[in-house]
Design a protein around this motif. Structure first.
Motif, PDB file in Angstrom:
ATOM      1  N   UNK A 127       0.836  -1.201   0.000  1.00 24.61           N
ATOM      2  CA  UNK A 127       0.000   0.000   0.000  1.00 24.61           C
ATOM      3  C   UNK A 127       0.870   1.249   0.000  1.00 24.61           C
ATOM      4  N   UNK A 128       0.419   2.219  -0.772  1.00 24.72           N
ATOM      5  CA  UNK A 128       1.064   3.527  -0.869  1.00 24.72           C
ATOM      6  C   UNK A 128       0.153   4.518  -0.164  1.00 24.72           C
ATOM      7  N   UNK A 129       0.742   5.351   0.683  1.00 20.83           N
ATOM      8  CA  UNK A 129      -0.043   6.302   1.466  1.00 20.83           C
ATOM      9  C   UNK A 129       0.301   7.742   1.102  1.00 20.83           C
ATOM     10  N   UNK A 130      -0.753   8.540   0.919  1.00 20.48           N
ATOM     11  CA  UNK A 130      -0.645   9.984   0.708  1.00 20.48           C
ATOM     12  C   UNK A 130      -1.762  10.640   1.509  1.00 20.48           C
ATOM     13  N   UNK A 131      -1.607  11.931   1.810  1.00 20.90           N
ATOM     14  CA  UNK A 131      -2.675  12.665   2.477  1.00 20.90           C
ATOM     15  C   UNK A 131      -2.235  13.348   3.748  1.00 20.90           C
ATOM     16  N   UNK A 132      -3.221  13.608   4.599  1.00 27.67           N
ATOM     17  CA  UNK A 132      -2.992  14.316   5.860  1.00 27.67           C
ATOM     18  C   UNK A 132      -3.727  13.594   6.982  1.00 27.67           C
ATOM     19  N   UNK A 133      -3.309  13.761   8.128  1.00 28.82           N
ATOM     20  CA  UNK A 133      -2.068  14.333   8.623  1.00 28.82           C
ATOM     21  C   UNK A 133      -1.048  13.213   8.809  1.00 28.82           C
ATOM     22  N   UNK A 134       0.169  13.474   8.401  1.00 28.54           N
ATOM     23  CA  UNK A 134       1.217  12.454   8.414  1.00 28.54           C
ATOM     24  C   UNK A 134       1.437  11.865   9.802  1.00 28.54           C
ATOM     25  N   UNK A 135       1.242  12.656  10.847  1.00 31.29           N
ATOM     26  CA  UNK A 135       1.492  12.196  12.209  1.00 31.29           C
ATOM     27  C   UNK A 135       0.224  11.760  12.947  1.00 31.29           C
ATOM     28  N   UNK A 136      -0.910  11.739  12.249  1.00 26.53           N
ATOM     29  CA  UNK A 136      -2.145  11.275  12.893  1.00 26.53           C
ATOM     30  C   UNK A 136      -2.751  10.168  12.030  1.00 26.53           C
ATOM     31  N   UNK A 140      -1.456   6.320  11.776  1.00 21.23           N
ATOM     32  CA  UNK A 140      -2.244   5.221  12.339  1.00 21.23           C
ATOM     33  C   UNK A 140      -2.649   4.207  11.274  1.00 21.23           C
ATOM     34  N   UNK A 141      -2.906   4.677  10.062  1.00 19.09           N
ATOM     35  CA  UNK A 141      -3.198   3.759   8.954  1.00 19.09           C
ATOM     36  C   UNK A 141      -1.961   2.919   8.642  1.00 19.09           C
ATOM     37  N   UNK A 142      -0.793   3.549   8.637  1.00 16.99           N
ATOM     38  CA  UNK A 142       0.455   2.825   8.369  1.00 16.99           C
ATOM     39  C   UNK A 142       0.731   1.789   9.452  1.00 16.99           C
ATOM     40  N   UNK A 143       0.493   2.130  10.707  1.00 17.48           N
ATOM     41  CA  UNK A 143       0.713   1.177  11.806  1.00 17.48           C
ATOM     42  C   UNK A 143      -0.202  -0.036  11.641  1.00 17.48           C
ATOM     43  N   UNK A 168       7.852  15.573  10.867  1.00 17.01           N
ATOM     44  CA  UNK A 168       9.229  15.073  10.768  1.00 17.01           C
ATOM     45  C   UNK A 168       9.406  13.784  11.571  1.00 17.01           C
ATOM     46  N   UNK A 169       8.827  13.754  12.769  1.00 16.34           N
ATOM     47  CA  UNK A 169       8.904  12.553  13.598  1.00 16.34           C
ATOM     48  C   UNK A 169       8.254  11.372  12.881  1.00 16.34           C
ATOM     49  N   UNK A 170       7.078  11.597  12.294  1.00 16.23           N
ATOM     50  CA  UNK A 170       6.353  10.515  11.611  1.00 16.23           C
ATOM     51  C   UNK A 170       7.172   9.959  10.452  1.00 16.23           C
ATOM     52  N   UNK A 171       7.790  10.828   9.653  1.00 15.80           N
ATOM     53  CA  UNK A 171       8.601  10.348   8.525  1.00 15.80           C
ATOM     54  C   UNK A 171       9.706   9.415   9.010  1.00 15.80           C
ATOM     55  N   UNK A 172      10.332   9.766  10.118  1.00 15.29           N
ATOM     56  CA  UNK A 172      11.383   8.918  10.684  1.00 15.29           C
ATOM     57  C   UNK A 172      10.789   7.608  11.218  1.00 15.29           C
ATOM     58  N   UNK A 173       9.646   7.704  11.870  1.00 16.32           N
ATOM     59  CA  UNK A 173       8.982   6.532  12.441  1.00 16.32           C
ATOM     60  C   UNK A 173       8.565   5.533  11.351  1.00 16.32           C
ATOM     61  N   UNK A 174       8.111   6.061  10.225  1.00 12.68           N
ATOM     62  CA  UNK A 174       7.716   5.185   9.121  1.00 12.68           C
ATOM     63  C   UNK A 174       8.860   4.254   8.732  1.00 12.68           C
ATOM     64  N   UNK A 175      10.058   4.802   8.610  1.00 16.99           N
ATOM     65  CA  UNK A 175      11.192   3.973   8.181  1.00 16.99           C
ATOM     66  C   UNK A 175      11.792   3.177   9.330  1.00 16.99           C
ATOM     67  N   UNK A 176      12.056   3.834  10.452  1.00 17.71           N
ATOM     68  CA  UNK A 176      12.786   3.191  11.543  1.00 17.71           C
ATOM     69  C   UNK A 176      11.985   2.143  12.305  1.00 17.71           C
ATOM     70  N   UNK A 177      10.677   2.324  12.418  1.00 14.92           N
ATOM     71  CA  UNK A 177       9.867   1.429  13.242  1.00 14.92           C
ATOM     72  C   UNK A 177       8.944   0.540  12.404  1.00 14.92           C
TER      73      UNK A 177
END
Length: 188
Positions: A127-136, A140-143, A168-177
């Motif tokens: 799945x590819x994700x786009x939209x708002x809000x990256x940190x909400x 949560x959809x990515x998790x 910025x935190x979410x972008x890092x979390x997507x890759x690292x976690x």
């Protein structure tokens, strides 16, 4: 197989006069988000519009105490924003069959919906994700996608938030976690 999930790119979340807008940051991704959506539709890939839905004066919803009323059923606030709205409203019937519109009442597009079923029916694994809000809602959809075993791709030039530090935190979390692949126009 892959699918695109467009998360909450609505008037209330993006327009200057939206009820819970991320404003300029959300508006800055309009062209890229619309281009990605067009690319998926033209490639005959499955596209999901996961749209936040709230009822007027719903005192039981957990967001009621956190955010002002937004994306209320039957209001302009739930319409797709700007160029994306114009594009999807002009899709011919044969392409419109590849688009799935779904209401969501929680941050994650998976929570309390049939999204997992719709993706698995089509043998989608990425799945590819786009939209708002990256940190909400995107986060949560990515998790939830991670917990269900999907491969996740985040388009960093097509996600945004009203909270720059959270973004910025979410972008890092997507890759690292979550082990997601974070891409942009030059790498996708």
């Amino acid at each position: 197989m892959k699918a695109l999930i467009v998360v909450d790119y609505t008037f209330d979340f993006v327009a200057d006069e939206g009820k819970l807008t991320c404003g300029v940051p959300g508006q800055s991704i309009e062209n890229r988000l619309t281009a990605i959506t067009k690319q998926f539709v033209e490639n005959n890939d499955f596209v999901v519009f996961a749209v936040d839905l709230h009822e007027e004066e719903d005192t039981y919803h957990p967001e009621t105490s956190l955010f002002p009323p937004h994306n209320i059923k039957g209001t302009k606030g739930r319409e797709q924003y700007g160029k994306l709205g114009g594009y999807v409203s002009s899709l011919p019937d044969e392409q419109n069959k590849l688009v799935y519109w779904m209401d969501k009442t929680r941050y994650s597009a998976f929570a309390g919906t049939n999204l997992d079923l719709k993706l698995r029916e089509r043998s989608i694994t990425e799945i590819h994700l786009v939209g708002v809000c990256s940190d909400i809602c995107v986060l949560h959809t990515a998790i939830d996608a991670y917990n269900r075993g999907f491969t996740i791709v985040i388009h960093e030039d097509a996600v945004q938030s009203f909270n720059a530090a959270g973004h910025d935190w979410a972008l890092q979390h997507f890759t690292d976690v979550l082990g997601a692949r974070v891409v942009n126009a030059t790498s996708f």
